[in-house]
Design a protein around this motif. Structure first.
Motif, short mmCIF file in Angstrom:
data_model
loop_
_atom_site.label_atom_id
_atom_site.label_comp_id
_atom_site.label_asym_id
_atom_site.label_seq_id
_atom_site.Cartn_x
_atom_site.Cartn_y
_atom_site.Cartn_z
N THR A 1 0.83 -1.21 0.00
CA THR A 1 0.00 0.00 0.00
C THR A 1 0.87 1.26 0.00
O THR A 1 0.57 2.22 -0.72
CB THR A 1 -0.94 0.00 1.22
OG1 THR A 1 -1.77 -1.17 1.16
CG2 THR A 1 -1.82 1.23 1.25
N LEU A 2 1.94 1.24 0.77
CA LEU A 2 2.86 2.38 0.78
C LEU A 2 3.49 2.59 -0.59
O LEU A 2 3.61 3.73 -1.07
CB LEU A 2 3.95 2.19 1.84
CG LEU A 2 3.51 2.27 3.29
CD1 LEU A 2 4.67 1.90 4.21
CD2 LEU A 2 2.99 3.66 3.62
N LYS A 3 3.89 1.49 -1.24
CA LYS A 3 4.49 1.61 -2.57
C LYS A 3 3.47 2.11 -3.59
O LYS A 3 3.81 2.95 -4.44
CB LYS A 3 5.10 0.28 -3.01
CG LYS A 3 6.35 -0.08 -2.21
CD LYS A 3 6.99 -1.35 -2.70
CE LYS A 3 6.32 -2.56 -2.11
NZ LYS A 3 7.04 -3.81 -2.36
N ALA A 4 2.24 1.63 -3.49
CA ALA A 4 1.19 2.10 -4.41
C ALA A 4 0.93 3.59 -4.19
O ALA A 4 0.78 4.35 -5.16
CB ALA A 4 -0.09 1.29 -4.20
N ALA A 5 0.88 4.00 -2.94
CA ALA A 5 0.67 5.43 -2.65
C ALA A 5 1.83 6.26 -3.21
O ALA A 5 1.61 7.35 -3.75
CB ALA A 5 0.55 5.65 -1.14
N GLY A 6 3.04 5.75 -3.11
CA GLY A 6 4.19 6.45 -3.67
C GLY A 6 4.09 6.59 -5.18
O GLY A 6 4.35 7.66 -5.74
N ALA A 7 3.67 5.52 -5.85
CA ALA A 7 3.52 5.56 -7.30
C ALA A 7 2.45 6.57 -7.72
O ALA A 7 2.64 7.36 -8.65
CB ALA A 7 3.18 4.17 -7.83
N ILE A 8 1.34 6.56 -7.00
CA ILE A 8 0.26 7.51 -7.31
C ILE A 8 0.71 8.94 -7.04
O ILE A 8 0.48 9.85 -7.85
CB ILE A 8 -1.01 7.16 -6.49
CG1 ILE A 8 -1.59 5.84 -6.98
CG2 ILE A 8 -2.04 8.28 -6.57
CD1 ILE A 8 -2.62 5.23 -6.05
N GLY A 9 1.39 9.15 -5.92
CA GLY A 9 1.86 10.49 -5.57
C GLY A 9 2.90 11.02 -6.55
O GLY A 9 2.87 12.19 -6.92
N LEU A 10 3.81 10.16 -6.99
CA LEU A 10 4.81 10.59 -7.97
C LEU A 10 4.14 10.99 -9.28
O LEU A 10 4.52 11.98 -9.91
CB LEU A 10 5.82 9.47 -8.22
CG LEU A 10 6.81 9.20 -7.10
CD1 LEU A 10 7.53 7.87 -7.33
CD2 LEU A 10 7.81 10.32 -6.97
N THR A 11 3.14 10.22 -9.68
CA THR A 11 2.43 10.53 -10.93
C THR A 11 1.61 11.80 -10.79
O THR A 11 1.67 12.69 -11.65
CB THR A 11 1.52 9.34 -11.32
OG1 THR A 11 2.34 8.16 -11.42
CG2 THR A 11 0.85 9.60 -12.65
N ALA A 12 0.86 11.91 -9.70
CA ALA A 12 0.07 13.12 -9.47
C ALA A 12 0.97 14.33 -9.29
O ALA A 12 0.58 15.46 -9.60
CB ALA A 12 -0.82 12.94 -8.24
N GLY A 13 2.20 14.09 -8.85
CA GLY A 13 3.17 15.16 -8.68
C GLY A 13 3.55 15.87 -9.96
O GLY A 13 4.15 16.94 -9.93
N LEU A 14 3.22 15.29 -11.08
CA LEU A 14 3.43 15.97 -12.36
C LEU A 14 2.57 17.22 -12.44
O LEU A 14 2.95 18.20 -13.08
CB LEU A 14 3.11 15.04 -13.53
CG LEU A 14 4.07 13.86 -13.73
CD1 LEU A 14 3.49 12.86 -14.72
CD2 LEU A 14 5.43 14.36 -14.20
N TRP A 15 1.39 17.19 -11.81
CA TRP A 15 0.47 18.32 -11.84
C TRP A 15 0.43 19.10 -10.53
O TRP A 15 0.17 20.29 -10.52
CB TRP A 15 -0.94 17.82 -12.18
CG TRP A 15 -0.99 17.27 -13.56
CD1 TRP A 15 -1.17 17.97 -14.71
CD2 TRP A 15 -0.83 15.90 -13.94
NE1 TRP A 15 -1.12 17.12 -15.79
CE2 TRP A 15 -0.91 15.84 -15.34
CE3 TRP A 15 -0.61 14.72 -13.24
CZ2 TRP A 15 -0.80 14.65 -16.06
CZ3 TRP A 15 -0.49 13.54 -13.96
CH2 TRP A 15 -0.59 13.52 -15.35
N ILE A 16 0.68 18.40 -9.43
CA ILE A 16 0.61 19.03 -8.11
C ILE A 16 2.00 18.88 -7.47
O ILE A 16 2.30 17.85 -6.85
CB ILE A 16 -0.48 18.37 -7.23
CG1 ILE A 16 -1.82 18.39 -7.97
CG2 ILE A 16 -0.58 19.08 -5.89
CD1 ILE A 16 -2.87 17.49 -7.34
#
Length: 118
Positions: free
Chosen positions: A53-68
């Motif tokens: 779950t932590l790794k999935a959250a990291g992947a989502i956050g890194l991707t969303a970090g392109l915009w935010i």
């Protein structure tokens, strides 16, 4: 200059997000290599879903970090800390087969620096 940093973050963060996504899937599927590696560093099997779950959250956050941008910074910092913990876990049990964790630590730190600079 900022554009180049952003492009570099997009590449490094994207590759890291892909690696985290694959690792998440393998962890949730209880892949033999993942389970063996976790046992080697004395991580209880019950932690696998939490770590995935932590790794999935990291992947989502890194991707969303392109915009935010702040989300990308936070995700990259979290992933960096996660993999520093992985390296420490390997060293704690005197397991020196830590190249994957070390490489991912460096990639995460690079993503963090690039997102801050972009």
């Amino acid at each position: 200059m900022e554009l180049y940093m952003f492009i570099a973050y997009a590449v490094v963060g994207g590759l890291l997000a892909l690696a985290l996504t694959a690792s998440t899937a393998f962890s949730l599927q209880r892949n033999e290599q993942i389970v063996a590696s976790m046992r080697k560093v004395q991580v209880p099997d019950s932690w696998l879903p939490r770590l995935a779950t932590l790794k999935a959250a990291g992947a989502i956050g890194l991707t969303a970090g392109l915009w935010i941008a702040p989300l990308g910074v936070a995700a990259a910092a979290g992933v960096t800390l996660y993999f520093i913990g992985a390296v420490i876990s390997h060293l704690r049990v005197k397991d020196y087969e830590l190249a994957p964790a070390a490489v991912l630590t460096v990639l995460a730190a690079a993503a963090l620096a690039l997102r801050i600079l972009a």
